[in-house]
Enzyme design. Structure first.
Site, mmCIF file in Angstrom:
data_model
loop_
_atom_site.group_PDB
_atom_site.id
_atom_site.type_symbol
_atom_site.label_atom_id
_atom_site.label_comp_id
_atom_site.label_asym_id
_atom_site.label_seq_id
_atom_site.Cartn_x
_atom_site.Cartn_y
_atom_site.Cartn_z
ATOM 1 C CB SER A 213 -11.007 62.342 -54.027
ATOM 2 O OG SER A 213 -10.624 63.668 -54.347
ATOM 3 C CG ASN A 214 -8.179 65.696 -51.153
ATOM 4 O OD1 ASN A 214 -8.595 66.792 -51.482
ATOM 5 N ND2 ASN A 214 -7.130 65.116 -51.750
#
Length: 404
Positions: A213-214
């Protein structure tokens, strides 16, 4: 929008006076220049020295006090003021304002104003519900004064009821929204428009507990949704893994992965006037999903995870778009404008909003942002660091110019 804005706080006598210190600091942090006037009763709760210190201006309480070089102090302050906020507004000051009474520095200055006035009442529930108070509130509204309703909650008297001073950010948001609508009609064209916005960061699972993810918080997308809705747009917000409160009046669609985000975007896109891709989308995902938690390997071993590209949602819309305005984001850590220009040329978007996420004060999760807006055959528009609500408005203003 608050940068160098002249705001005068008219502080009247109530137990909530101490809360106005934080409120003033909030507006100052947003860039406003602040001055304060107080009633003598207000100084019984917090001294005027406190407000002189935080405002860096003399605080006047007496009509005949020569606290400034101005010959007529209340007129000078009224002329300086661009927005007046009366906090906490007592029943007494509201009754004076409703009938035009001017018997002290605060009420006299208020009578001399020709700018927007916001009052934030705070008092006992019985005082608030009194017929005289309600008549005064209605009279003030009829005169164009903006009245923020008090909260319903615990009061100083030890019981609950309507009359509680609202939270600082609730007041800040109320005044900000009001001021945006009063001083800027550039977003009027959004009234009745259908706006589709994505926000947050997608997740691509490696196993049931781990994912790629981020750090996107979704704050920029949520700010865009809130401002668009406040200006009359019908907003659908596709939100990926965000914990923020849903903006009032906005339709929320929750997703988690790129595949879910893509499906949701394509399902709403055909009936959309404006599409804003503010979500931070995972560029890669594991080729193989392991259906159990991967255990740590032997001490000397490494784990290899093979990745594949995820679908390019923004680019995929080139094949199905009709007359939609399409806006993308380029969150970069290097070569900001070069990378953003490549994205503008390749994705089929009308606008790319570029921002440098390598900077902690404007990166993922920050309350602020600083952007450059790129368009075809148009000079880039650089927007300096500001709260994301203000940045959202700037972006929407650029979009509004494209409406026919």
């Amino acid at each position: 929008m608050w940068k160098n804005k002249h705001i005068t706080f008219f502080i009247t006598g109530g137990i909530a006076v101490y809360k106005t210190v934080e409120l003033i600091r909030t507006f100052q942090k947003a860039g406003a220049e602040v001055r304060v006037a107080m009633t003598k009763t207000a100084t019984q709760f917090v001294s005027k020295n406190t407000f002189q210190t935080i405002s860096k201006h003399t605080v006047q309480t007496d009509l005949f006090e020569q606290a400034t070089p101005a010959a007529v102090a209340h007129v000078e302050l009224a002329d300086w003021t661009e927005l007046a906020i009366v906090v906490p507004a007592t029943a007494n000051i509201m009754s004076k304002m409703a009938v035009g009474m001017a018997d002290d520095f605060v009420s006299t200055t208020l009578l001399a104003l020709s700018v927007p006035v916001v009052i934030v009442p705070a008092m006992n529930v019985h005082m608030w519900n009194n017929a005289a108070t309600q008549r005064n509130v209605q009279a003030l509204k009829n005169d164009g004064v903006h009245v923020m309703e008090p909260d319903d909650g615990p009061l100083a008297e030890g019981y609950s009821g309507k009359g509680r001073f609202p939270d600082t950010m609730a007041i800040f948001d109320y005044v900000t929204n009001l001021s945006e609508n009063l001083v800027n009609s550039k977003l009027a064209k959004f009234n009745g428009k259908r706006v589709l916005i994505t926000a947050g960061g997608t997740r691509e699972y490696i196993d049931p507990v781990r994912y790629i993810s981020n750090k996107s918080s979704g704050k920029m997308g949520y700010a865009l949704a809130k401002v668009a809705q406040k200006n009359g747009a019908s907003v659908t917000l596709i939100s990926a893994n965000v914990t923020l409160p849903v903006p009032q009046g906005v339709k929320l669609v929750q997703v988690e992965t790129v595949a879910e985000l893509s499906k949701a975007v394509h399902s709403y896109f055909a009936t959309t006037d404006v599409f804003i891709m503010a979500a931070a989308v995972s560029d890669y995902r594991p080729i193989h999903f392991v259906d159990h938690k991967i255990k740590k390997l032997a001490e000397s071993s490494n784990l290899t995870i093979k990745l594949e590209e995820t679908p390019d949602i923004l680019k995929s819309l080139k094949q199905v778009r009709t007359n939609q305005i399409v806006v993308g984001f380029a969150a970069e850590t290097n070569d900001l404008l070069d990378n953003a220009k490549k994205k503008l040329d390749s994705k089929g978007a009308d606008i790319i909003v570029a921002n440098d996420v390598s900077q902690a004060d404007i990166g993922f999760g920050s309350e602020d942002n600083a952007i450059t807006i790129l368009q075809h055959d148009t000079e880039n528009i650089k927007v300096s660091k500001a709260n994301k609500r203000i940045i959202a408005r700037k972006i929407l203003e650029v979009i509004a110019k494209r409406f026919t």
